[in-house]
Design a protein around this motif. Structure first.
Motif, short mmCIF file in Angstrom:
data_model
loop_
_atom_site.label_atom_id
_atom_site.label_comp_id
_atom_site.label_asym_id
_atom_site.label_seq_id
_atom_site.Cartn_x
_atom_site.Cartn_y
_atom_site.Cartn_z
N ASN A 142 0.81 -1.15 0.01
CA ASN A 142 -0.13 0.10 0.03
C ASN A 142 0.86 1.05 0.13
O ASN A 142 0.31 2.45 0.07
N ASP A 143 2.06 0.94 -0.04
CA ASP A 143 3.22 2.10 0.18
C ASP A 143 3.58 2.36 -1.26
O ASP A 143 4.41 3.47 -1.51
N VAL A 144 3.17 1.94 -2.28
CA VAL A 144 3.58 2.08 -3.64
C VAL A 144 2.37 2.17 -4.59
O VAL A 144 1.54 1.45 -4.68
N LYS A 145 2.61 3.26 -5.77
CA LYS A 145 1.67 3.54 -6.79
C LYS A 145 1.94 2.32 -7.70
O LYS A 145 2.41 2.85 -8.75
N TRP A 146 1.65 1.12 -7.56
CA TRP A 146 1.85 0.05 -8.78
C TRP A 146 0.62 -0.07 -9.68
O TRP A 146 -0.64 0.19 -9.27
N THR A 147 0.88 -0.58 -10.89
CA THR A 147 0.09 -1.32 -11.77
C THR A 147 0.57 -2.33 -12.51
O THR A 147 1.61 -2.20 -12.98
N PHE A 148 -0.24 -3.41 -12.35
CA PHE A 148 0.30 -4.74 -13.13
C PHE A 148 -0.58 -4.86 -14.11
O PHE A 148 -1.73 -5.04 -14.18
N ILE A 149 0.14 -5.13 -15.22
CA ILE A 149 -0.68 -5.10 -16.64
C ILE A 149 -0.38 -6.14 -17.32
O ILE A 149 0.64 -6.74 -17.94
N SER A 150 -1.21 -7.18 -17.30
CA SER A 150 -1.31 -8.59 -17.88
C SER A 150 -1.88 -8.41 -19.32
O SER A 150 -2.77 -7.74 -19.89
N PRO A 151 -0.99 -9.26 -20.22
CA PRO A 151 -1.16 -9.31 -21.55
C PRO A 151 -2.42 -10.40 -21.93
O PRO A 151 -2.75 -11.00 -21.23
N ALA A 152 -3.08 -10.57 -23.03
CA ALA A 152 -3.69 -11.65 -23.47
C ALA A 152 -2.73 -12.89 -23.42
O ALA A 152 -1.67 -12.91 -23.37
N GLU A 160 1.17 -7.69 -35.18
CA GLU A 160 0.76 -6.56 -35.82
C GLU A 160 0.53 -5.40 -34.81
O GLU A 160 0.03 -5.82 -33.85
N ARG A 161 1.01 -4.29 -35.14
CA ARG A 161 0.63 -2.85 -34.24
C ARG A 161 -0.92 -2.65 -34.94
O ARG A 161 -1.00 -2.07 -36.03
N THR A 162 -1.80 -2.90 -34.41
CA THR A 162 -3.05 -2.61 -34.90
C THR A 162 -3.75 -0.90 -34.43
O THR A 162 -4.41 -0.54 -35.14
N GLY A 163 -3.04 -0.95 -33.17
CA GLY A 163 -3.36 0.64 -32.60
C GLY A 163 -4.64 0.60 -31.87
O GLY A 163 -5.12 1.76 -31.37
N LYS A 164 -5.13 -0.68 -31.69
CA LYS A 164 -6.39 -0.82 -30.92
C LYS A 164 -6.20 -1.84 -30.03
O LYS A 164 -5.67 -2.74 -30.25
N TYR A 165 -6.95 -1.80 -28.81
CA TYR A 165 -7.03 -2.72 -27.72
C TYR A 165 -8.19 -2.60 -26.98
O TYR A 165 -8.96 -1.53 -26.90
N LEU A 166 -8.56 -3.67 -26.35
CA LEU A 166 -9.63 -3.76 -25.28
C LEU A 166 -9.04 -3.80 -24.03
O LEU A 166 -8.28 -4.39 -23.71
N LEU A 167 -9.41 -2.71 -23.05
CA LEU A 167 -9.08 -2.72 -21.70
C LEU A 167 -9.91 -3.44 -20.75
O LEU A 167 -11.07 -3.38 -20.80
N ILE A 182 -2.86 -10.64 -28.27
CA ILE A 182 -2.22 -9.21 -28.43
C ILE A 182 -0.78 -9.13 -28.89
O ILE A 182 -0.22 -9.96 -28.35
N SER A 183 -0.58 -8.14 -29.69
CA SER A 183 1.06 -8.00 -29.94
C SER A 183 1.68 -7.41 -28.96
O SER A 183 1.13 -6.55 -27.98
N TYR A 184 2.99 -7.43 -28.84
CA TYR A 184 3.76 -6.68 -27.95
C TYR A 184 3.71 -5.09 -28.31
O TYR A 184 3.57 -4.39 -27.62
N ALA A 185 3.43 -4.80 -29.57
CA ALA A 185 3.43 -3.16 -29.95
C ALA A 185 1.94 -2.77 -29.54
O ALA A 185 1.93 -1.72 -28.83
N ASP A 186 0.82 -3.56 -29.45
CA ASP A 186 -0.55 -3.10 -29.22
C ASP A 186 -0.37 -3.08 -27.41
O ASP A 186 -1.13 -1.99 -26.86
N TYR A 187 0.49 -3.79 -26.93
CA TYR A 187 0.77 -3.89 -25.62
C TYR A 187 1.45 -2.72 -24.82
O TYR A 187 0.79 -2.15 -24.02
N ALA A 188 2.09 -2.25 -25.95
CA ALA A 188 3.03 -1.22 -25.39
C ALA A 188 2.29 0.02 -25.54
O ALA A 188 2.36 1.01 -24.76
N ILE A 189 1.42 0.20 -26.66
CA ILE A 189 0.35 1.37 -26.71
C ILE A 189 -0.49 1.35 -25.29
O ILE A 189 -0.78 2.38 -24.71
N ALA A 190 -0.92 0.38 -24.72
CA ALA A 190 -1.82 0.26 -23.58
C ALA A 190 -0.95 0.77 -22.42
O ALA A 190 -1.63 1.51 -21.30
N MET A 191 0.39 0.31 -22.28
CA MET A 191 1.05 0.46 -21.31
C MET A 191 1.25 2.22 -21.25
O MET A 191 1.47 2.73 -20.13
#
Length: 210
Positions: A142-152, A160-167, A182-191
Motif C-alpha cells: 500500500n506504500d507504492v503506486k503500482w499497476t500490473f498489466i497482464s497481456p492476453a 501486428e501493431r493495430t493501434g487498438k486494444y480492449l482494456l 495481443i501483440s507486443y506493439a499494441d500492449y506497449a500502446i496500452a502501457m
C-alpha cells in the motif's frame, strides 16, 4: 513526463520505450547490455538490483520490464519487483509492471486462474506461477503506486501493431472473435496510455486485441 524503464533490453520493454519516445515522452533506459539497443536517448548499464533511490529519483513512472527465461530464474520476478517497490516506497513515482496472463481469473468468484486450467501449456507454468506470486506480493504494498498489466494469453512478439486494444480487468477476457491475443506493439500502446493517464493505481488490468 519522465519515465525510467528497467530491464530495458527486453523485447517488451523496447516496444514500450519506442511507443513512449514516439509520443515525445522523456525516457531513460536501464539495462544489462553494454550497448543501448533501445530508442531511449539516455541509457545506463545497470542491473535492477544495483539501482538506488537516487537513480530513480525525479521520475514520474518506472516501468519494470523484467522477464525471466529459465525456471531457475523465475523467483527473480518477485525479488526484482519488490526491490523496486522498496526504492519507490512512499514516493509519488508510479511503478508499472509487465505482467503475465496466467494469473487472470477464469470464474466470477475469482477463485480459479488461467494457469490452473487443464489445457494451460506446461512450459509456461513456471513463469505463470512466478508472476502470479509477483502480483500477490504487489497487492500487499500500500506504500507504492503500482499497476500490473497482464497481456492476453497469446502474447505475440512480432504481431501486428493495430493501434487498438480492449482494456479489461482481473477477468480473463476474449474479444468479439473469441480470441485472447495481443501483440507486443499494441500492449506497449496500452502501457503508455496507462503511463499518461495513471487511472489504475494499485490495480491489475489486462489488455486484448480489439
Amino acid at each position: 513526463m519522465k519515465i525510467a524503464v528497467v530491464a530495458a533490453n527486453g523485447r517488451v520493454a523496447k516496444k514500450v520505450i519506442a511507443e513512449a519516445v514516439s509520443r515525445g515522452l522523456e525516457v531513460v533506459a536501464f539495462g544489462r547490455h553494454d550497448e543501448n539497443d533501445t530508442q531511449a536517448k539516455v541509457y545506463h548499464k545497470k542491473d535492477i538490483l544495483d539501482l538506488t533511490k537516487e537513480d530513480l529519483a525525479g521520475f514520474d513512472v518506472v516501468v519494470d520490464g523484467f522477464g525471466a527465461r529459465t525456471a531457475e530464474q523465475q523467483p527473480m520476478h518477485v525479488k526484482t519487483s519488490q526491490y523496486l517497490c522498496d526504492l519507490l516506497s512512499g514516493t509519488d513515482t508510479r511503478l508499472l509492471v509487465v505482467g503475465g496472463a496466467g494469473s487472470l481469473y477464469v470464474n466470477q468468484e475469482h477463485t480459479a486462474v488461467l494457469s490452473d486450467s487443464p489445457d494451460f501449456p506446461a512450459e509456461f507454468l513456471p513463469v505463470a506461477r512466478a508472476q502470479g506470486e509477483e502480483l500477490a506480493k504487489l497487492r500487499e504494498r500500500n506504500d507504492v503506486k503500482w499497476t500490473f498489466i497482464s497481456p492476453a494469453a497469446d502474447f505475440q512478439a512480432d504481431g501486428e501493431r493495430t493501434g487498438k486494444y480492449l482494456l479489461a480487468g482481473e477477468q480473463f477476457t476474449l474479444n468479439s472473435r473469441n480470441e485472447s491475443i495481443i501483440s507486443y506493439a499494441d500492449y506497449a500502446i496500452a502501457m503508455v496510455d496507462e503511463i499518461e493517464s495513471g487511472k489504475h493505481i494499485q490495480q491489475r488490468i489486462s489488455v486484448v486485441r480489439a
